[in-house]
Write a protein that holds these residues in place. Structure first.
Motif, PDB file in Angstrom:
ATOM      1  N   LEU A   1       0.899   7.119  12.976  1.00 27.76           N
ATOM      2  CA  LEU A   1      -0.900   8.123  12.230  1.00 27.76           C
ATOM      3  C   LEU A   1      -0.205   9.754  11.901  1.00 27.76           C
ATOM      4  O   LEU A   1      -0.696   9.967  11.092  1.00 27.76           O
ATOM      5  N   ALA A   2       0.536  10.040  12.903  1.00 23.27           N
ATOM      6  CA  ALA A   2       0.656  11.540  13.008  1.00 23.27           C
ATOM      7  C   ALA A   2       2.210  11.515  12.032  1.00 23.27           C
ATOM      8  O   ALA A   2       1.894  12.345  11.251  1.00 23.27           O
TER       9      ALA A   2
ATOM     10  N   PRO B   1     -13.414  12.955   5.187  1.00 26.41           N
ATOM     11  CA  PRO B   1     -12.715  12.774   6.524  1.00 26.41           C
ATOM     12  C   PRO B   1     -11.917  11.712   6.805  1.00 26.41           C
ATOM     13  O   PRO B   1     -11.569  10.676   6.574  1.00 26.41           O
ATOM     14  N   ASN B   2     -10.959  12.778   7.569  1.00 29.31           N
ATOM     15  CA  ASN B   2      -9.107  11.785   7.265  1.00 29.31           C
ATOM     16  C   ASN B   2      -8.936  11.546   8.882  1.00 29.31           C
ATOM     17  O   ASN B   2      -9.201  11.861   9.806  1.00 29.31           O
TER      18      ASN B   2
ATOM     19  N   THR C   1       3.260  12.867   6.108  1.00 33.01           N
ATOM     20  CA  THR C   1       4.256  12.174   4.285  1.00 33.01           C
ATOM     21  C   THR C   1       2.405  11.992   3.388  1.00 33.01           C
ATOM     22  O   THR C   1       3.344  10.951   2.337  1.00 33.01           O
ATOM     23  N   LYS C   2       1.091  11.065   4.122  1.00 32.81           N
ATOM     24  CA  LYS C   2       0.337  11.615   2.883  1.00 32.81           C
ATOM     25  C   LYS C   2       0.854  10.324   2.817  1.00 32.81           C
ATOM     26  O   LYS C   2       0.132   9.597   1.298  1.00 32.81           O
ATOM     27  N   SER C   3       0.822   9.666   3.483  1.00 26.21           N
ATOM     28  CA  SER C   3       1.196   8.228   2.915  1.00 26.21           C
ATOM     29  C   SER C   3       0.814   7.107   4.692  1.00 26.21           C
ATOM     30  O   SER C   3       2.116   6.987   5.328  1.00 26.21           O
TER      31      SER C   3
ATOM     32  N   LEU D   1      -0.356  -2.741  -7.279  1.00 31.54           N
ATOM     33  CA  LEU D   1      -1.024  -1.133  -6.859  1.00 31.54           C
ATOM     34  C   LEU D   1       0.583  -1.142  -6.556  1.00 31.54           C
ATOM     35  O   LEU D   1       0.374   0.418  -6.265  1.00 31.54           O
ATOM     36  N   SER D   2       1.561  -1.054  -5.634  1.00 32.92           N
ATOM     37  CA  SER D   2       2.002  -0.665  -5.554  1.00 32.92           C
ATOM     38  C   SER D   2       3.211   0.450  -6.158  1.00 32.92           C
ATOM     39  O   SER D   2       3.650   1.584  -5.988  1.00 32.92           O
ATOM     40  N   GLU D   3       3.117  -0.243  -7.415  1.00 33.35           N
ATOM     41  CA  GLU D   3       3.373   1.311  -8.704  1.00 33.35           C
ATOM     42  C   GLU D   3       2.211   1.384  -8.830  1.00 33.35           C
ATOM     43  O   GLU D   3       2.895   3.191  -9.288  1.00 33.35           O
ATOM     44  N   GLN D   4       1.095   2.037  -8.989  1.00 36.45           N
ATOM     45  CA  GLN D   4       0.188   2.395  -8.869  1.00 36.45           C
ATOM     46  C   GLN D   4       0.363   4.090  -7.333  1.00 36.45           C
ATOM     47  O   GLN D   4       0.509   5.075  -8.327  1.00 36.45           O
ATOM     48  N   ILE D   5       0.708   3.647  -6.787  1.00 39.49           N
ATOM     49  CA  ILE D   5       0.936   4.639  -5.811  1.00 39.49           C
ATOM     50  C   ILE D   5       2.561   5.255  -5.654  1.00 39.49           C
ATOM     51  O   ILE D   5       2.029   6.597  -5.435  1.00 39.49           O
TER      52      ILE D   5
END
Lengths: 318, 318
Positions: free
Chosen positions: A50-51, B47-48, A56-58, A290-294
């Motif tokens: 989570l951290a 919210p994240n 990494t925003k992913s 979806l993966s390509e979009q991500i």
DNA sequence: CTGAAAGCGCTAACAG
DNA sequence: CTGTTAGCGCTTTCAG
């Protein structure tokens, strides 16, 4: 639960070094690496994803929204999705809406909060929530908006090829057991069926309001027909059973065709003739897209229609 | 994607106030609240949950590990689990192992990294990984360790009551189509069956190595028997089909009993007599117990055996 | 090669 | 009632 600082301290190194070691990024000397591994083992340390995700925003999570788990069509879809997701390093968060819009709303919200990297939704009923949620979406079975990638089997054609079969056999007394009106994919398969037959001035009776388990009395009604097209296999299987116990012989008295080609349609008695395409393949493709979009390699093509074919089995006389 | 600071700035308030507002915790005056809501709407702020989870040490996610989605037993279990989880505010992360130990290992690791609040696992094959992972676990169908809560249907009794039926009918030529040896729950249902029959000096033939789809040739073999106990419904349904096309009449030529009471066992032809309990109820209970553990209200009772009963349908002559 | 330090988005004391 | 501040556990410059 130990954190990266504990590990660093125990190994007598810096926190950044531990991070590099864990992620095999940048250089870490062999000897330092060993010390770190030792500390990790002793502390039973597991990196906090989570951290990591927050930075990494992913999150490496994909949300999967389906209307139900009771119709085996969806678990089969989930199989394809989950397997492919696993290969690509994604985890699946699964939720079913029970065909409830409010439930779908809640699920979307929750998934956004959990910062899934993308959403795959089957038979969506929300629209703007997907458009505005700010994360990649792939829609199955229903076109949500021109901007959202959409895959589905060619329902219209599916209906048409059933009609072609009817024409070939010159059936006259025809019934369609229709799906819910608000399910686009259900409506389309009927449309393709009806349109085609209309061209030849053949009319179809419609049985409405029977979508799920309760098929009581249907056998009696079917006695008046030569052919019935049931909107999905799950229901068709119930009809098969009802006919058997209601003294209607399939395919002698009436022929029946379903839609989906779920697994069990191969195991019924008689085995079920149905309109099908590879459900799992569709799921896999959904993940790929979806993966390509991500990864921002957004595919230009937004519409993917999967070809269907009539799978002849024993609920029809070939 | 906007964050809480953006909202605070836009609303002209402090960051903590926004947090309080979002979580309805502590006091926020009406006027300030309105300003905040406005900012939230304008910024399309969500919210994240990850950031939140990292602090509260609670992700509100439950990991669900099942061996497969292909046997409808597991989706049915998942229905109960997912519904109850939703009620309690948990989200489900689903993964299937395909009965592969390595896969299960990877899944456990991944779920730990994602800091799920707890894990529900069906038919586990790992042991120490669950004991050491440091998060609450509830095990279905298999006892992992005395410390880990375990729910399952009473397989042994399930086997026994099938045996009782056999005794009652005085069958002599009996076959058991056996599940994989490494699946404890499969082994137990056979054990209960065999033990009971042994007491009356009745012997059972065993058909091994047929666990999944491929039932070819089984009809021929069954012609030598009066009764067959199939280790699960999914397979029994395949057997039903094979018998039909192999010219073996059920229940006239041979009676058949399955195990699980999956949904489709009510829809087969003939409908399938089987050993069952409420699958969904078991799933719900699993979530309840997990939730209690998560909240440190660890239940003292670790073993939950669900009663089973023979559900008479038409694959046997009552 | 390695570590100190800043910052990801959020929560919760703790003063005002 | 409200804002400041110090973390939660991690990643990543950026100097040493």
């Amino acid at each position: 639960m130990a954190n990266i600082r504990d590990v660093a301290k125990k190994a007598g190194v810096g926190i950044a070094t531990v991070s590099r070691y864990i992620n095999s990024k940048g250089y870490v000397s062999k000897s330092v690496g060993e010390k770190i591994q030792l500390a990790i083992d002793e502390l039973n340390y597991t990196p906090n994803g989570l951290a990591r995700a927050i930075f990494t925003k992913s999150s490496n999570m994909i949300g999967l929204i389906i209307p139900s788990l009771a119709n085996p069509f969806y678990p089969e879809l989930a199989i394809g999705i989950e397997n492919r997701a696993k290969e690509l390093g994604y985890r699946i968060i699964l939720s079913n809406t029970e065909f409830l819009k409010q439930s779908e709303l809640d699920i979307i919200d929750s998934m956004c909060r959990h910062r899934v990297d993308g959403i795959i939704v089957a038979n969506a009923s929300c629209v703007k929530e997907y458009i505005n949620c700010g994360i990649p979406v792939v829609s199955l079975e229903k076109q949500i908006s021109p901007d959202i990638i959409h895959l589905s089997s060619d329902y219209y054609k599916g209906g048409r090829i059933v009609a072609d079969y009817v024409l070939e056999k010159k059936f006259k007394r025809i019934l369609h057991i229709k799906g819910p009106d608000n399910i686009e994919s259900a409506a389309n398969r009927f449309l393709g069926f009806k349109d085609r037959l209309s061209k030849f001035n053949i009319s179809v009776d419609i049985h409405e309001g029977m979508y799920g388990e309760d098929v009581e009395g249907i056998a009696e009604k079917l006695k008046a027909y030569e052919f019935v097209f049931v909107w999905n296999d799950d229901l068709a299987i119930s009809v098969l059973n009802e006919c058997y116990y209601g003294g209607v012989n399939i395919p002698k008295d009436i022929e029946i065709i379903g839609y989906d080609d779920i697994f069990y349609s191969r195991k019924t008695i008689p085995t079920l003739t149905t309109v099908g395409q590879s459900i799992a393949a569709m799921g896999e493709k959904a993940v790929d897209l979806l993966s390509e979009q991500i990864q921002n390699k957004a595919p230009i093509e937004k519409e993917y229609l999967f070809d269907v074919k009539l799978i002849h089995r024993n609920s029809t006389n070939v």
